[in-house]
Each structure stands twice: as C-alpha cells, then as structure tokens.
Design a protein around this motif. Structure first.
Motif, PDB file in Angstrom:
ATOM      1  N   SER A 167       0.180 -29.572  14.119  1.00 53.93           N
ATOM      2  CA  SER A 167       0.081 -29.268  12.683  1.00 53.93           C
ATOM      3  C   SER A 167       1.467 -29.214  12.038  1.00 53.93           C
ATOM      4  O   SER A 167       1.647 -29.643  10.892  1.00 53.93           O
ATOM      5  CB  SER A 167      -0.664 -27.949  12.462  1.00 53.93           C
ATOM      6  N   ASP A 170       2.812 -32.759  11.861  1.00 50.44           N
ATOM      7  CA  ASP A 170       2.161 -33.493  10.772  1.00 50.44           C
ATOM      8  C   ASP A 170       2.820 -33.211   9.426  1.00 50.44           C
ATOM      9  O   ASP A 170       2.832 -34.068   8.537  1.00 50.44           O
ATOM     10  CB  ASP A 170       0.679 -33.132  10.706  1.00 50.44           C
ATOM     11  N   LYS A 171       3.358 -32.015   9.264  1.00 51.99           N
ATOM     12  CA  LYS A 171       4.066 -31.691   8.020  1.00 51.99           C
ATOM     13  C   LYS A 171       5.282 -32.608   7.854  1.00 51.99           C
ATOM     14  O   LYS A 171       5.588 -33.056   6.743  1.00 51.99           O
ATOM     15  CB  LYS A 171       4.496 -30.230   8.019  1.00 51.99           C
TER      16      LYS A 171
END
Length: 258
Positions: A167, A170-171
């Motif tokens: 996560s 992904d940023k």
C-alpha cells in the motif's frame, strides 16, 4: 539617461531587431560553449556576468550571431571548442556536484584528471548519494537530459529503514505529495530485504532536490543509503567507485535519442 546607458540601449535594440542573421539564443550559445548547462547559463545572464560586444546583457530574449558578436563571461571572451567530451563517473558519497565550492568540500571534478577540456556534471547527485553521473561540455545534451519535458528515466537503489508494504509502495507508484508538489508516478519494487531494512529499486523521470529521499520519507521509511544505478539504459556495470571512463560512441548516440 547617461552616455553609457544610451549605448547599452542601442546595442540591445540592434540585437533584438536582427532577424535574418541571428543564429541562436544567448543561453544556448553559452551552453554549447561548455560554460554550464542551459539552465545555469540563464542564471549567469540574470546575474549580469555575461557581456555581448562589451555590454552587460540580462535579457533572456537576446539572440546572437556567434560569427559576429563577441560574447564574454566575467570579461573573458568565450569561443566554441569543437571537441566534445563525454564521461561517466561512479560518484562516491562525500563529493558535491557543483563546480564551485565555498566550504572546501570535495567536488566530483576533483576525480577527473588527465583531460585538458573542462567538463561539467549533468544534473546533480546529493553529497551523500553515490552512483552514476555524466560529465560533459556538451550543453545541448546537458539540457536534454536535465529538462523535465524530456522525461529521462533515472533508476536509484535505495536502502530504507523498515519494510514498506504494498500500500505504501502504491503511493509512490501513483505519485505522492512532497512539500509544494506531487511527484509523477514512479516505478518501485522491493529487490531485497531483511529484518530491519529493505532495498528498493525506484525509477523516476523528475530530478527535484533530494526527491527520492523525500518520497521514501513521505511513506515513513527513511533512506539509509542511496545510489543512482542508471540513466535510461546507461549503467555503471563494473565501473569502480570513484572511477570514470569516456562514454563510447554508441552510448553517446543513445543518450542523444532519449
């Protein structure tokens, strides 16, 4: 208006009025001469260190005819040297990538010996970042490789504290806010990890100040070590830390296609 001001205005007016014989903008000529990158040359013009035919010029719009006009930097006449030099360096940490230093720190140009032509770093690597750095006196190539519009990929290997999950990665892949801007989407992968650190491969096409470090910090993982591994497909391969070599003709032509 005094006499000197009148002469200045007349010369500037004539330079602006030329149409047929103007060859190039002043900053492009300066970059082509090997003084510095085009962006840096624009700064030199603004600082009032450039003269055309004996008159200080600070206007970015000025064009010159290099066959007729006399251009000088700090009162030293500039001439175009036809020989271009292209060097790849494996920069160690502890060196700065500017050619002038007021704090007596070591410069990357201190590592380049045995050539008579002055070369300049293409872009920058932080003082505490190692890896691939190109040096040249080709102002046009420098401009092409450093200007954001050309979106030249640069790949970094970053050792970060902790193990970022998908996560967080992904940023970075989507673009992340840093200070007053949002980064463009990056290519990011974990290539190794242990209990306390991870090794990330990060590819970006921007080159803002300490960008990779700030990106990693923004997801909560400070950079411990950082190395630039590639510019496009150009890599260090087996070039030892602190060593340099000339680029091959094939490598030069490749960089020109980016």
């Amino acid at each position: 208006m005094n006499f000197t001001s009148k002469i200045h205005d007349i010369i500037i007016y004539k330079l602006k009025q030329r149409v047929i014989f103007l060859e190039e903008r002043l900053q492009k000529f300066l970059a082509r001469s090997g003084i510095a990158s085009r962006r840096k040359c624009e700064e030199l013009i603004k600082e009032g260190t450039i003269k055309v035919n004996g008159v200080t010029v600070t206007d970015m719009g000025i064009k010159i005819d290099s066959k007729k006009d006399v251009i000088s930097y700090k009162d030293k006449v500039i001439t175009i040297n036809g020989e271009k030099v292209y060097i790849i360096l494996n920069k160690p940490c502890g060196y700065i990538t500017t050619t002038k230093e007021q704090f007596n720190r070591k410069k990357v140009t201190d590592l380049i010996s045995g050539i008579s032509i002055r070369v300049y770093p293409v872009g920058r690597l932080d003082y505490d970042t190692s890896g691939l750095l190109i040096l040249t006196n080709d102002g046009d190539l420098t401009y092409k490789l450093t200007h954001p519009a050309h979106e030249v990929n640069k790949t970094y290997i970053a050792e970060v504290i902790g193990i970022p999950d998908e996560s967080k990665l992904d940023k970075l892949r989507q673009g992340i806010p840093i200070e007053d801007y949002v980064t463009s989407p990056a290519q990011v992968n974990i290539i190794d990890k242990n209990k306390s650190t991870a090794i990330l491969e990060i590819t970006i096409h921007e080159g803002k100040n300490r960008q990779v470090r700030k990106m990693c910090s923004a997801i909560g993982h400070e950079v411990k070590n950082l190395k630039r591994a590639a510019i496009g497909n150009l890599k260090l391969n087996d070039l030892a830390l602190g060593k340099w070599r000339y680029l091959s003709e094939e490598e030069i032509n490749y960089l020109r296609t980016l």
